[in-house]
Design an enzyme around this catalytic site. Structure first.
Site, PDB file in Angstrom:
ATOM      1  N   HIS A 132       0.364   1.017  -3.600  1.00 56.84           N
ATOM      2  CA  HIS A 132       1.278   0.242  -4.444  1.00 56.84           C
ATOM      3  C   HIS A 132       1.320  -1.200  -3.961  1.00 56.84           C
ATOM      4  O   HIS A 132       0.642  -1.548  -2.991  1.00 56.84           O
ATOM      5  CB  HIS A 132       2.675   0.864  -4.419  1.00 56.84           C
ATOM      6  CG  HIS A 132       2.678   2.273  -4.909  1.00 56.84           C
ATOM      7  ND1 HIS A 132       2.740   3.351  -4.068  1.00 56.84           N
ATOM      8  CD2 HIS A 132       2.599   2.762  -6.162  1.00 56.84           C
ATOM      9  CE1 HIS A 132       2.691   4.469  -4.784  1.00 56.84           C
ATOM     10  NE2 HIS A 132       2.603   4.139  -6.054  1.00 56.84           N
TER      11      HIS A 132
ATOM     12  N   ASP B 289       1.745   2.768   2.995  1.00 52.91           N
ATOM     13  CA  ASP B 289       1.408   2.636   1.582  1.00 52.91           C
ATOM     14  C   ASP B 289       0.451   1.468   1.349  1.00 52.91           C
ATOM     15  O   ASP B 289       0.854   0.305   1.374  1.00 52.91           O
ATOM     16  CB  ASP B 289       2.694   2.448   0.758  1.00 52.91           C
ATOM     17  CG  ASP B 289       2.432   2.437  -0.745  1.00 52.91           C
ATOM     18  OD1 ASP B 289       1.243   2.431  -1.149  1.00 52.91           O
ATOM     19  OD2 ASP B 289       3.413   2.421  -1.513  1.00 52.91           O
TER      20      ASP B 289
ATOM     21  N   SER C 178       2.724   5.762 -10.947  1.00 54.76           N
ATOM     22  CA  SER C 178       3.609   4.830 -10.245  1.00 54.76           C
ATOM     23  C   SER C 178       3.063   3.400 -10.209  1.00 54.76           C
ATOM     24  O   SER C 178       3.790   2.469  -9.880  1.00 54.76           O
ATOM     25  CB  SER C 178       3.879   5.325  -8.829  1.00 54.76           C
ATOM     26  OG  SER C 178       2.665   5.573  -8.158  1.00 54.76           O
TER      27      SER C 178
END
Ligand code: NAG
Ligand code: NAG
Length: 358
Positions: A337, A334, A110
């Site tokens: 990312h 998160d 990702s």
């Protein structure tokens, strides 16, 4: 009064002129011979970000921090400034013209998706009225601009080596590359793998690790990473024709899930509430363990391989993660990312500089 107004107007333009080359001004290539683009610092630049995330409705919710209500904007305003040279400003139109009828593919997890979405948005906002197509088939996503016929693809592949499904479980095979026929004929390949090698418990998608005939339940994850990378490196050395395909490795993307890794962390836990980069010179003072492994493996390669050495410059960006403004709110913190617009735009600016440099 009028002077102040003029000064305010001119200042942002001036900053761009000093800090970045607009490559169309005087040359169509970029000299990086004597310059380590990855050695430098983050500087405030009012002309950033390069686009607004609302300009690309295809940016996934997990990266669209402003759309998800992130209140601060300072993190959008930093530009990477190498010490020994100026980077070319990202020119999406120039990019499309150079890569007319060509295909670019990100292969990885990702974090590759993150950089792929950034690049597609940068290209779309350069030609907002041009038609584009977005297609997803299985693990392969393709963005194509109709006018220039440039395809930018993302192919999901977390380890680059194979996971084989056997009767007794899922086997991570360290000596076999999970090569797909979709990699054939691509003009620019950008690989990445790191994060999934750390996962344990429910997030670990394999039950055994296999090396040759030797099968085990688990092993030192850095050692496994090195063995897997080495297999991938041999695959590139054997299979890639450098006349046809340029190969990049998107360097290890660091996370900020553990606040004890950076000085002055105000909540001691993770990246939540961080709104400024870590600008102290000399930080980080150690190389990332994943980066050290990667460096060792890349040194053994015989084919030309361009490393997007983004680890260090990203380590300084504890402010650039979605934290609670990603997919999951407070439950889905998160710190791995990166928001879009945001840091991956700089990775793509570096990719662009590598692609156009002499
Ligand atoms: C990446 O760049 C930094 C800063 O210039 C350097 O210290 C490091 O060795 C580089 N990493 C690799 C893997 O080449
Ligand atoms: C578009 O590019 C692909 C390769 O990326 C090529 O196979 C195809 O022929 C091109 N289409 C046109 C209309 O030029």
């Amino acid at each position: 009064m009028a002077n102040i107004a003029v000064a305010l107007l001119v200042l942002p333009l001036l900053q761009v002129a000093i800090g970045e080359h607009n490559i169309q001004d005087y040359t169509r290539s970029f000299e990086k011979k004597e310059c380590d683009m990855y050695h430098g610092k983050w500087v405030y630049d009012n002309s950033y970000p390069l686009y607004g995330s609302s300009q690309c409705n295809f940016i996934g919710k997990e990266f669209a921090c402003q759309r998800n209500g992130r209140p601060d904007r300072l993190y959008l305003k930093y530009r990477w400034q190498p010490s020994a040279c100026n980077l070319p400003r990202f020119d999406g139109l120039d990019f499309l013209k150079r890569f007319r009828n060509k295909q670019i593919m990100f292969v990885g997890d990702s974090l590759s998706l993150n950089q792929w979405q950034s690049l597609t948005c940068m290209l779309h906002t350069a030609t907002p009225h041009s038609e584009y197509k977005l297609q997803r088939i299985g693990g392969l996503s393709t963005f194509t601009t109709t006018e220039y016929n440039v395809s930018v693809k993302f192919m999901w592949n977390a380890f680059l080596v194979d996971i084989v499904h056997k009767r007794y479980g899922r086997v991570l095979t360290l000596d076999k590359v999970d090569a797909e026929k979709e990699w054939d004929g691509i003009d620019v390949l950008i690989f990445n793998t790191w994060h999934w090698w750390q996962h344990t418990g429910r997030k670990q998608p394999w039950d055994f690790i296999q090396e040759g005939k030797h099968m085990q339940k688990d092993m030192d994850r850095l050692v496994a990473y090195e063995k897997g990378l080495m297999t991938w490196a041999r695959w590139v050395d054997t299979n890639v024709d450098p006349e046809k395909t340029k190969v990049f490795f998107q360097g290890v993307s660091p996370d900020h899930s553990n606040g004890s890794y950076w000085p002055g962390n105000n909540n001691g836990k993770d990246c939540k509430g961080e709104t400024k980069p870590m600008l102290a010179p000399g930080y980080p003072n150690r190389q990332h363990p994943g980066e050290l492994v990667l460096k060792k493996v890349l040194h053994t390669m015989t084919k030309p391989l361009h490393l997007l050495n983004v680890t260090r410059l990203s380590q300084q960006r504890k402010d650039a993660h979605p934290s609670v403004y990603g997919l999951g709110g407070h439950r889905g913190m998160d710190c791995s990312h990166w928001c879009l617009a945001g840091l991956p735009d700089t990775w793509n600016q570096l990719l662009y500089a590598e692609l156009i440099s002499k």
